[in-house]
Every structure is written in structure tokens, then in C-alpha cells.
Motif scaffolding. Structure first.
Motif, PDB file in Angstrom:
ATOM      1  N   SER A  85       7.148   8.678  -2.466  1.00  0.00           N
ATOM      2  CA  SER A  85       6.418   7.584  -2.096  1.00  0.00           C
ATOM      3  C   SER A  85       6.649   7.214  -1.042  1.00  0.00           C
ATOM      4  O   SER A  85       7.799   6.820  -0.453  1.00  0.00           O
ATOM      5  CB  SER A  85       6.275   6.520  -3.270  1.00  0.00           C
ATOM      6  N   PHE A 144       5.393   3.381   1.352  1.00  0.00           N
ATOM      7  CA  PHE A 144       4.719   2.156   1.231  1.00  0.00           C
ATOM      8  C   PHE A 144       5.001   1.427   2.360  1.00  0.00           C
ATOM      9  O   PHE A 144       5.820   1.253   3.251  1.00  0.00           O
ATOM     10  CB  PHE A 144       4.961   1.500  -0.058  1.00  0.00           C
ATOM     11  N   VAL A 186       5.530  13.090   6.791  1.00  0.00           N
ATOM     12  CA  VAL A 186       5.901  11.870   5.924  1.00  0.00           C
ATOM     13  C   VAL A 186       6.987  11.038   6.735  1.00  0.00           C
ATOM     14  O   VAL A 186       8.016  11.735   6.977  1.00  0.00           O
ATOM     15  CB  VAL A 186       6.395  12.412   4.469  1.00  0.00           C
ATOM     16  N   MET A 208       0.835  -1.111  -0.055  1.00  0.00           N
ATOM     17  CA  MET A 208       0.220   0.059  -0.025  1.00  0.00           C
ATOM     18  C   MET A 208       0.889   1.144  -0.157  1.00  0.00           C
ATOM     19  O   MET A 208       1.707   1.191   0.596  1.00  0.00           O
ATOM     20  CB  MET A 208      -0.703   0.026   1.367  1.00  0.00           C
ATOM     21  N   HIS A 209       0.556   2.225  -0.776  1.00  0.00           N
ATOM     22  CA  HIS A 209       1.405   3.353  -0.638  1.00  0.00           C
ATOM     23  C   HIS A 209       0.647   4.863  -0.869  1.00  0.00           C
ATOM     24  O   HIS A 209      -0.609   4.681  -1.533  1.00  0.00           O
ATOM     25  CB  HIS A 209       2.436   3.138  -1.888  1.00  0.00           C
ATOM     26  N   LYS A 210       1.468   5.743  -0.640  1.00  0.00           N
ATOM     27  CA  LYS A 210       0.788   7.156  -0.584  1.00  0.00           C
ATOM     28  C   LYS A 210       1.913   7.962  -1.461  1.00  0.00           C
ATOM     29  O   LYS A 210       3.059   7.871  -1.058  1.00  0.00           O
ATOM     30  CB  LYS A 210       0.410   7.706   0.580  1.00  0.00           C
ATOM     31  N   ASP A 211       1.501   8.806  -2.300  1.00  0.00           N
ATOM     32  CA  ASP A 211       2.315   9.451  -3.223  1.00  0.00           C
ATOM     33  C   ASP A 211       2.084  10.972  -3.014  1.00  0.00           C
ATOM     34  O   ASP A 211       1.003  11.538  -2.755  1.00  0.00           O
ATOM     35  CB  ASP A 211       2.336   9.408  -4.804  1.00  0.00           C
ATOM     36  N   TYR A 212       3.230  11.829  -2.933  1.00  0.00           N
ATOM     37  CA  TYR A 212       3.380  13.345  -2.761  1.00  0.00           C
ATOM     38  C   TYR A 212       3.843  13.929  -4.040  1.00  0.00           C
ATOM     39  O   TYR A 212       5.026  13.581  -4.243  1.00  0.00           O
ATOM     40  CB  TYR A 212       3.731  13.489  -1.435  1.00  0.00           C
ATOM     41  N   TYR A 257      11.895   8.766  -3.590  1.00  0.00           N
ATOM     42  CA  TYR A 257      11.599   9.750  -4.471  1.00  0.00           C
ATOM     43  C   TYR A 257      12.045   9.660  -5.885  1.00  0.00           C
ATOM     44  O   TYR A 257      13.126   8.907  -6.140  1.00  0.00           O
ATOM     45  CB  TYR A 257      12.035  11.144  -4.036  1.00  0.00           C
ATOM     46  N   ASP A 293       2.540  17.689   4.629  1.00  0.00           N
ATOM     47  CA  ASP A 293       2.153  16.537   5.448  1.00  0.00           C
ATOM     48  C   ASP A 293       3.103  16.126   6.102  1.00  0.00           C
ATOM     49  O   ASP A 293       4.692  16.020   5.519  1.00  0.00           O
ATOM     50  CB  ASP A 293       1.511  15.531   4.761  1.00  0.00           C
ATOM     51  N   THR A 309      10.562   4.779   1.916  1.00  0.00           N
ATOM     52  CA  THR A 309      10.145   6.018   1.536  1.00  0.00           C
ATOM     53  C   THR A 309      11.219   6.223   0.484  1.00  0.00           C
ATOM     54  O   THR A 309      12.441   6.052   0.741  1.00  0.00           O
ATOM     55  CB  THR A 309      10.376   7.157   2.793  1.00  0.00           C
TER      56      THR A 309
END
Length: 162
Positions: free
Chosen positions: A68, A70, A31, A7-11, A130, A29, A128
Motif C-alpha cells: 500500500s 498512501f 511504486v 488516499m492510498h493505492k494497493d498492489y 506491506y 508499476d 509505503t
């Protein structure tokens, strides 16, 4: 090669340097692991200088990128030997990581765009990472450069590498 479940979140961010890109994300945010990435930027700049002979710290005009985060399980491995990727970057570097919920792998790869106008830098530290593009102030040329030489009475032959 890779096998991964995550599962991941991207900024997404931009700035004049890699550090500024990461700092702009931090302002939006909190991170996890971002402070470690900011601290590792000099290592990424040194890796680009070593592999590509380009100092993106001084030659970069602006940068944009995606950070990112994850959580997952899996194994990744990669060897980048300068072949063009699908976006036109001749990436070099090594990737390798075993992840189980959290991990401590370091991966850095970079490449000059075929136009010579930008450098792509991808770095992962733990979970984490980039993927950033640094636009250069002046275009750089890739590969061995030779000149055409004309000999009177002889046909003009291009001896440059294809």
C-alpha cells in the motif's frame, strides 16, 4: 489508536519469498518507496526471527501480500503483545508514526497463525508498506509446550497453559 486521513493505492502479489512478492509488484508499476521496502526485508526477517524464533527466509514455502502507498495526515500508534488478531495471528511489535503528506516512520510487526502454518508480517517504511503472509514448509507450535504425565493410581491432570 489512530486518527488518519489519507488516499492510498494497493498492489497485490505473490511469490516464493517476501522479496519476490515486492519484486513482482515493481515489475507491474513503479511504486514510490518500494526499493526502500525491498532493502528493508532483511530487517523484517530479523525481527520475525527475534520475536517469533522463526526464520521465514529459510522456513517459508511461499508468500503473498499487499503493498500500500498512501498520502495523508494523521497519527498512529499501536502495541502488539501477542493477542490473536481477527485473522488468527498472534501479532507482536510496535507501531508509531506521525504523518503529514510524507513521513519517515518504521513499523514492523509479525505473528504466527494459530494453526502454526503461516506467519503474517506487516511493515511500513514512510508512506509505503506491506502486509504479507508467509506459508511455512512445516507447521510450528506456539507458546510453552508441556507433556501430559501419567502417574499410576493418580488421575490424569493436564498442566498445560490454557
Amino acid at each position: 489508536a489512530e486518527g488518519f486521513g489519507m488516499m492510498h493505492k494497493d498492489y497485490v502479489s505473490h511469490g516464493s519469498t517476501l522479496v519476490e512478492v515486492l519484486e513482482n509488484i515493481r515489475a507491474v508499476d513503479p511504486v514510490p518507496g518500494l526499493d526502500d521496502l525491498v532493502a528493508a526485508v532483511p530487517d523484517a526477517i530479523a525481527a520475525v526471527l527475534t520475536e517469533l524464533d522463526i526464520d521465514i527466509g529459510t522456513e517459508g514455502a511461499e508468500a503473498e501480500g499487499v503493498v500500500s502507498v498512501f498520502v495523508g495526515v494523521g497519527i498512529t500508534a499501536g502495541l502488539y503483545i501477542g493477542w490473536l488478531d481477527t485473522k488468527g495471528y498472534a501479532m507482536v511489535g510496535v507501531e508509531g508514526q506521525c504523518a503529514s503528506a510524507t513521513s519517515l516512520g518504521l513499523s514492523v510487526r509479525a505473528g504466527l497463525h494459530e494453526s502454526g502454518e503461516a506467519v503474517r508480517v506487516v511493515m511500513w517504511l514512510g508512506n509505503t508498506g506491506y502486509d504479507a503472509v508467509v506459508k511455512l514448509r512445516s507447521p510450528r507450535r506456539q507458546g510453552p509446550q508441556t507433556e501430559l504425565v501419567e502417574v499410576p493410581g493418580a488421575p490424569l491432570v493436564d498442566h498445560r497453559a490454557p
